[in-house]
Design an enzyme around this catalytic site. Structure first.
Site, short mmCIF file in Angstrom:
data_model
loop_
_atom_site.label_atom_id
_atom_site.label_comp_id
_atom_site.label_asym_id
_atom_site.label_seq_id
_atom_site.Cartn_x
_atom_site.Cartn_y
_atom_site.Cartn_z
N GLY A 1 0.38 2.83 -1.18
CA GLY A 1 1.50 1.91 -1.37
C GLY A 1 2.80 2.66 -1.40
O GLY A 1 2.89 3.81 -0.97
N SER A 2 3.82 2.02 -1.94
CA SER A 2 5.16 2.63 -1.96
C SER A 2 5.27 3.64 -3.11
O SER A 2 4.45 3.62 -4.04
CB SER A 2 6.20 1.54 -2.13
OG SER A 2 5.98 0.89 -3.35
N GLY B 1 3.57 3.74 -6.79
CA GLY B 1 2.81 4.95 -7.14
C GLY B 1 3.16 5.44 -8.53
O GLY B 1 2.28 5.80 -9.32
N CYS C 1 3.11 4.19 7.22
CA CYS C 1 3.52 5.27 6.33
C CYS C 1 3.89 6.51 7.14
O CYS C 1 4.77 7.25 6.80
CB CYS C 1 2.41 5.61 5.36
SG CYS C 1 0.86 6.02 6.18
N GLU D 1 -7.03 11.89 1.17
CA GLU D 1 -8.09 10.97 1.59
C GLU D 1 -8.63 11.43 2.93
O GLU D 1 -8.08 12.31 3.57
CB GLU D 1 -7.53 9.55 1.68
CG GLU D 1 -7.06 9.06 0.31
CD GLU D 1 -7.42 7.62 0.05
OE1 GLU D 1 -8.61 7.32 -0.15
OE2 GLU D 1 -6.50 6.79 0.05
#
Ligand code: NAD
Length: 482
Positions: free
Chosen positions: A228-229, A233, A284, A462
């Site tokens: 997310g942003s 975060g 992103c 990830e």
């Protein structure tokens, strides 16, 4: 026809406990697409409880890990068999083109297959120690893992964290973004049909403020994964800190894409173009800062503008559409506001910057592909993540200048380098402060390659084998043999 959806908790399709709902809309038309349960904090508690019980249940905990792998493989096969159905839902919900949605779902199936193959390869080590002793490690799942998912690649990025978590033997509670919840429910259906025991995989739908925050701060979860942003975060990190649980954050970016005169220019034009206008720029890893060497700058910009002129906007499901709408009205307004900011800062609008004029697109949340030139690195349009189809083009003259400007950002997610000079390419790969560097292609990743945000782009990693470390813990056993 709008549908009414349920969420998936403890192996059952349920409404929220207080019966409240929210709507998701088709961003190409503004029409309601589905009504979904607005989960309460009690629903989140129930999902975490179900996941805990499933984690402790021998049906999952004591399952032969190769059987666990086969179950995940079966779910991946179901996803592949349902590719058209899931891609259509993703395209209608997010706005992306069907072609892109199919790519996302296929990537997710590959990710699940990759981690399914690792399920029976999670292993410890024996360690030499002094004396009549033996030391070894046991690698075990962490427990209940929470996954908070963004709206830009809803299915693909959910699976990115959920696949290694399940492969390692954890149980999962996932929360989709409220703008795009539908495909995660399709994932739950695939897991259900593949035969995952009840409670192993749960989905709670609703807002970030209520559902996401309660999940991230829940004392019953053992790890939190957020894509997310940056602002979210920080909130998630604070929420999870109360329980001292590990957090993986994959956050925003303002990635540099650097083109040298010795590059294959036509290839670089395409890469720079796709790098910002795929998914209507809501990526992103968007190459939103394009650095072009001064000797090729004007020609390069002309070619970009020519491509933009032919880029057809429309509903993602139309065969000819190259770029769909933005995900919501708010996102459309935000992007148009950044166009104003860019103009006020003195950048030159080389293309776009408006809503399209086509009368057929007026109800959707469209913005033209937008190209700014004469951008300086200190302008807001070069510093802040716009998360839309807005490209900032900057000129450079020397390698040193390009590297300095590229690294002059609070983000560090991804970077591109276009050159035929291998020495230069690898100097930049070493020097760029980014979690990934793509040479002569943009953007590109694979399930087996780590995806890591440096600086404010995130914490942890990830994809790839190393992601399994986050979803496991290592216990040391020391035995005295004397
Ligand atoms: P967002 O931060 O608004 O929302 C992400 C998720 O967090 C959603 O599910 C939302 O409901 C939830 N959420 C919001 N507030 C919360 C809170 N206080 N507590 C817990 N959960 C909360 O992000 P978005 O708008 O969905 O996605 C766009 C952002 O995601 C961009 O900044 C983009 O760069 C980033 N992103 C990063 C990656 C990556 O791999 N690094 C990939 C895709 C998107």
């Amino acid at each position: 026809m709008a549908t009414t959806e349920s969420m998936f908790v403890n192996g059952k399709w349920v409404a929220s406990s207080d019966g409240k709902t929210f709507e998701t809309r088709n961003p190409a038309t503004g029409e309601v697409l589905a009504t979904l349960p607005a989960a309460t904090t009690a629903d989140v508690d129930a999902a975490v409880k179900a996941a805990r019980a499933a984690f402790e249940n021998p049906a999952w905990r004591a399952m032969d890990p190769s059987e666990r792998g086969r179950l995940l493989m079966k779910a991946a096969a179901l996803i592949r068999a349902r590719l058209d159905e899931i891609a259509l839902v993703e395209s209608l919900d997010n706005g992306k083109t069907l072609r892109e949605a199919k790519g996302d779902i296929t990537f997710a199936a590959q990710t699940l297959e990759y981690y399914a193959g690792l399920a029976d390869k999670v292993q410890g080590a024996t360690i030499p120690v002094p004396g009549p002793r033996m030391a070894h490690t046991i690698v075990e799942p962490v427990g209940v893992t929470a996954h908070i998912v963004p709206w830009n690649f809803p299915f693909q990025l959910a699976v990115r964290g959920i696949a290694p978590a399940l492969a390692a033997g954890n149980t999962v509670v996932a929360k989709p973004a409220s703008l795009t919840s539908l495909s995660l429910l399709k994932l739950a259906k695939a897991f259900e049909d593949a035969g995952l025991p009840a409670g192993v995989f749960n989905v709670v739908t609703g807002s970030g403020r209520v559902v996401g925050n309660h999940l991230a701060s829940h004392p019953g979860v053992n790890s939190v994964t957020l894509t997310g942003s940056c602002a979210t975060g920080i909130e998630v990190l604070q929420a999870a800190a109360k329980n001292v649980v590990p957090v993986t954050l994959e956050l925003g970016g303002k990635s540099p894409n650097i083109v040298f005169p010795d590059a294959d220019i036509d290839k670089a034009v395409k890469g720079a173009f796709y790098g910002i206008f795929l998914n209507a720029g809501q990526m992103c890893w968007a190459g939103s800062r394009l650095f072009v060497h001064e000797s090729i700058h004007d020609e390069f910009v002309q070619k970009l503008v020519k491509m933009a002129e032919g880029w057809k906007l429309g509903a993602g499901q139309d065969k000819d559409t190259r770029m769909g709408p933005l995900v919501s009205k708010e996102q459309q307004d935000r992007v148009l506001e950044y166009v104003n900011i860019g103009l006020k800062e003195g950048a030159t609008l080389a293309f776009g910057g408006k809503k399209p004029e086509d009368p057929a697109l007026q109800k959707g949340f469209f913005v033209q592909p937008t190209i700014f030139t004469n951008v300086r690195n200190d302008m807001r349009i070069a510093k802040e993540e716009i998360f839309g189809p807005v490209l900032a083009v900057l000129k450079f003259s020397t390698d040193e200048e390009a590297l300095r400007l590229a690294n002059e950002s609070e983000f560090g997610l991804y970077a591109g380098v276009w050159t035929k000079n291998l020495q230069r390419a690898h100097k930049f790969a070493l020097g760029l402060d980014a979690g990934a560097v793509a040479i002569n292609e943009y953007p590109i990743t694979f399930p087996q390659v780590p995806f890591t945000g440096f600086k404010q782009s995130g914490i942890g990693s990830e994809q790839g084998m190393t992601a399994m470390d986050f979803y496991t813990r290592r216990k040391a056993v020391i035995t005295n043999l004397g």
